[in-house]
Design an enzyme around this catalytic site. Structure first.
Site, short mmCIF file in Angstrom:
data_model
loop_
_atom_site.label_atom_id
_atom_site.label_comp_id
_atom_site.label_asym_id
_atom_site.label_seq_id
_atom_site.Cartn_x
_atom_site.Cartn_y
_atom_site.Cartn_z
N LYS A 103 0.82 -1.28 -0.06
CA LYS A 103 0.11 -0.03 -0.12
C LYS A 103 1.06 1.34 0.04
O LYS A 103 0.24 2.08 -0.74
CB LYS A 103 -0.79 0.12 1.20
CG LYS A 103 -2.14 -0.96 0.81
CD LYS A 103 -2.93 -1.47 2.16
CE LYS A 103 -3.68 -2.47 2.22
NZ LYS A 103 -4.34 -3.12 3.14
N ASP B 255 -10.93 2.71 4.07
CA ASP B 255 -11.30 1.06 3.78
C ASP B 255 -13.01 1.11 3.65
O ASP B 255 -13.35 0.05 2.93
CB ASP B 255 -11.04 0.14 5.30
CG ASP B 255 -9.74 -0.68 5.09
OD1 ASP B 255 -9.46 -0.88 3.86
OD2 ASP B 255 -9.28 -0.96 5.97
N GLN C 10 -4.90 -2.26 9.67
CA GLN C 10 -4.93 -3.48 8.94
C GLN C 10 -5.52 -4.76 10.03
O GLN C 10 -5.37 -4.70 11.07
CB GLN C 10 -3.31 -3.88 8.73
CG GLN C 10 -2.92 -5.10 7.96
CD GLN C 10 -3.22 -5.04 6.58
OE1 GLN C 10 -3.60 -4.18 5.84
NE2 GLN C 10 -3.29 -6.41 6.21
N1 LIG Z 1 -8.09 -3.09 7.07
C1 LIG Z 1 -7.84 -3.85 6.12
N2 LIG Z 1 -7.95 -3.38 4.82
C2 LIG Z 1 -7.84 -4.32 3.86
O1 LIG Z 1 -8.04 -4.13 2.70
C3 LIG Z 1 -6.94 -5.61 4.08
C4 LIG Z 1 -6.90 -5.94 5.55
N3 LIG Z 1 -7.25 -5.08 6.35
N4 LIG Z 1 -6.49 -7.07 5.76
C5 LIG Z 1 -5.94 -8.06 4.92
C6 LIG Z 1 -6.80 -7.97 3.69
C7 LIG Z 1 -5.84 -8.47 2.33
N5 LIG Z 1 -5.79 -7.54 1.44
C8 LIG Z 1 -4.94 -7.73 0.37
C9 LIG Z 1 -4.79 -6.55 -0.76
C10 LIG Z 1 -4.12 -6.80 -1.71
C11 LIG Z 1 -3.54 -8.10 -2.15
C12 LIG Z 1 -2.82 -8.07 -3.48
O2 LIG Z 1 -2.48 -7.09 -4.01
N6 LIG Z 1 -2.40 -9.25 -3.70
C13 LIG Z 1 -1.63 -9.46 -4.69
C14 LIG Z 1 -0.76 -10.64 -4.87
C15 LIG Z 1 0.05 -10.52 -3.30
C16 LIG Z 1 0.93 -11.88 -3.00
O3 LIG Z 1 1.44 -12.39 -3.94
O4 LIG Z 1 0.91 -12.22 -2.01
C17 LIG Z 1 -2.22 -10.07 -6.03
O5 LIG Z 1 -3.61 -10.65 -5.88
O6 LIG Z 1 -2.00 -10.09 -7.27
C18 LIG Z 1 -3.97 -8.96 -1.23
C19 LIG Z 1 -4.75 -8.70 -0.23
C20 LIG Z 1 -6.40 -6.36 2.04
N7 LIG Z 1 -6.70 -6.63 3.45
#
Ligand SMILES: Nc1nc(=O)c2c([nH]1)NC[C@@H]1CN(c3ccc(C(=O)N[C@@H](CCC(=O)O)C(=O)O)cc3)C=[N+]21
Length: 284
Positions: A53, A120, A97
């Site tokens: 982020k 969020d 988070q």
């Molecule tokens: N307050 C809060 N807000 C959130 O938005 C939040 C949270 N807590 N806790 C955890 C989850 C999880 N999450 C992700 C965001 C981006 C990817 C992302 O960009 N993933 C990449 C790959 C990452 C990798 O390879 O590990 C993709 O899908 O291409 C994944 C997971 C947001 N979250």
């Protein structure tokens, strides 16, 4: 025929390039958007997401405010950081988070946030505004799903949509977005108590799989030509991401979001959208 890829990475890049121009315009008016993150504990996955982020922020010119607390932090210590960011004028939006360590009252922390700084869209006030059709920052992952469908011309109007999952971040808000007049979808929400998931999936024009159950959506349960969005994140024995959608679905579906590379990058892009929109509202 294999499904068209709903490319979240490319779509997120286009959104970020648009935001870069809008952030520059805000700076001309003397406003620099700043995204804060509160990370509690040392979960490597969470550290990686939060780092991502801040990388996104740097790309579009948003300032970063990072707060980290140890896994042993108390409720009061976390709340003190929330209050600090509420009052910090440099922080125009922030996220806590999730999940927070066991024993911490997550809802109490979210309630304490300034709803106008909720990047969020998960503050109870903003979830309430969504129910009431009032303007509010939208939950990032559901909004990312919609943006991806729109980008690839997948019609939601009149579509039968099945959402699998009832979590607070995706499953519960997703139908609220899909049933607004602007989207006009018909939504069935399925969950672990659903008697016959396959019978629902087979009727769906659009499937949003957000159960966190590896390969839950199988090719034989998907209507040919359907759009399938894979929101699930499980980890295989090798630590790699395993989605809620079986890879064989790509041979049946009309559209499929890869995982990784689909909804994840869109979630991050929508977070930036919320921060920039809040800053734009503040200048009027
Ligand atoms: N307050 C809060 N807000 C959130 O938005 C939040 C949270 N807590 N806790 C955890 C989850 C999880 N999450 C992700 C965001 C981006 C990817 C992302 O960009 N993933 C990449 C790959 C990452 C990798 O390879 O590990 C993709 O899908 O291409 C994944 C997971 C947001 N979250």
């Amino acid at each position: 025929m294999t499904a068209q890829i709903l490319d979240g990475k490319a779509t997120a890049a286009a959104i970020k390039s648009d935001l870069t121009a809008r952030v520059a315009a805000l700076k001309e008016k003397g406003v620099t958007p700043g995204l804060g993150t509160i990370l509690v504990g040392d979960d490597p996955g969470s550290q990686k997401y939060v780092a991502g982020k801040h990388r996104d922020c740097a790309q579009v010119g948003i300032a970063s405010i990072q707060r980290e607390l140890p896994a042993t932090a108390t409720q009061e210590e976390i709340e003190a950081v929330v209050r600090e960011l509420n009052e910090d004028p440099a922080c125009t939006g922030y996220i806590v988070q999730l999940p927070l360590p066991k024993g911490i009252d997550e809802n109490r922390i979210l309630e304490l946030m300034d709803p106008d700084k909720d990047a969020d869209g998960l503050h109870p006030m903003n979830l309430g505004r969504l129910v009431l059709n009032e303007p509010a920052p939208l939950p990032c992952t559901p909004n990312g799903v919609l943006t991806l469908l729109r980008q690839y011309g997948v019609e939601t109007k009149g579509a039968e949509v099945v959402v699998v999952g009832r979590g607070v971040t995706i499953g519960r808000p997703m139908p609220l977005l899909l049933t607004r007049r602007s989207e006009n979808a018909t939504v069935t929400q399925c969950h672990t108590g659903t008697r016959d998931l396959a019978s629902h999936l087979r009727r769906a024009d659009i499937i949003v799989a957000a159960a966190g159950s590896a390969h839950l959506v199988r090719p034989e349960d998907v209507k040919p030509g359907a759009a399938v969005l894979d929101v699930g994140v499980s980890r295989g024995a090798d630590g790699k991401i395993v989605g809620d959608v079986h890879p064989g679905v790509a041979e049946v579906a009309g559209f499929i979001s890869p995982n990784p590379g689909g909804v994840g990058p869109m979630t991050r892009a929508q977070l930036l959208v919320n921060v920039v929109e809040a800053a734009e509202r503040s200048v009027g």
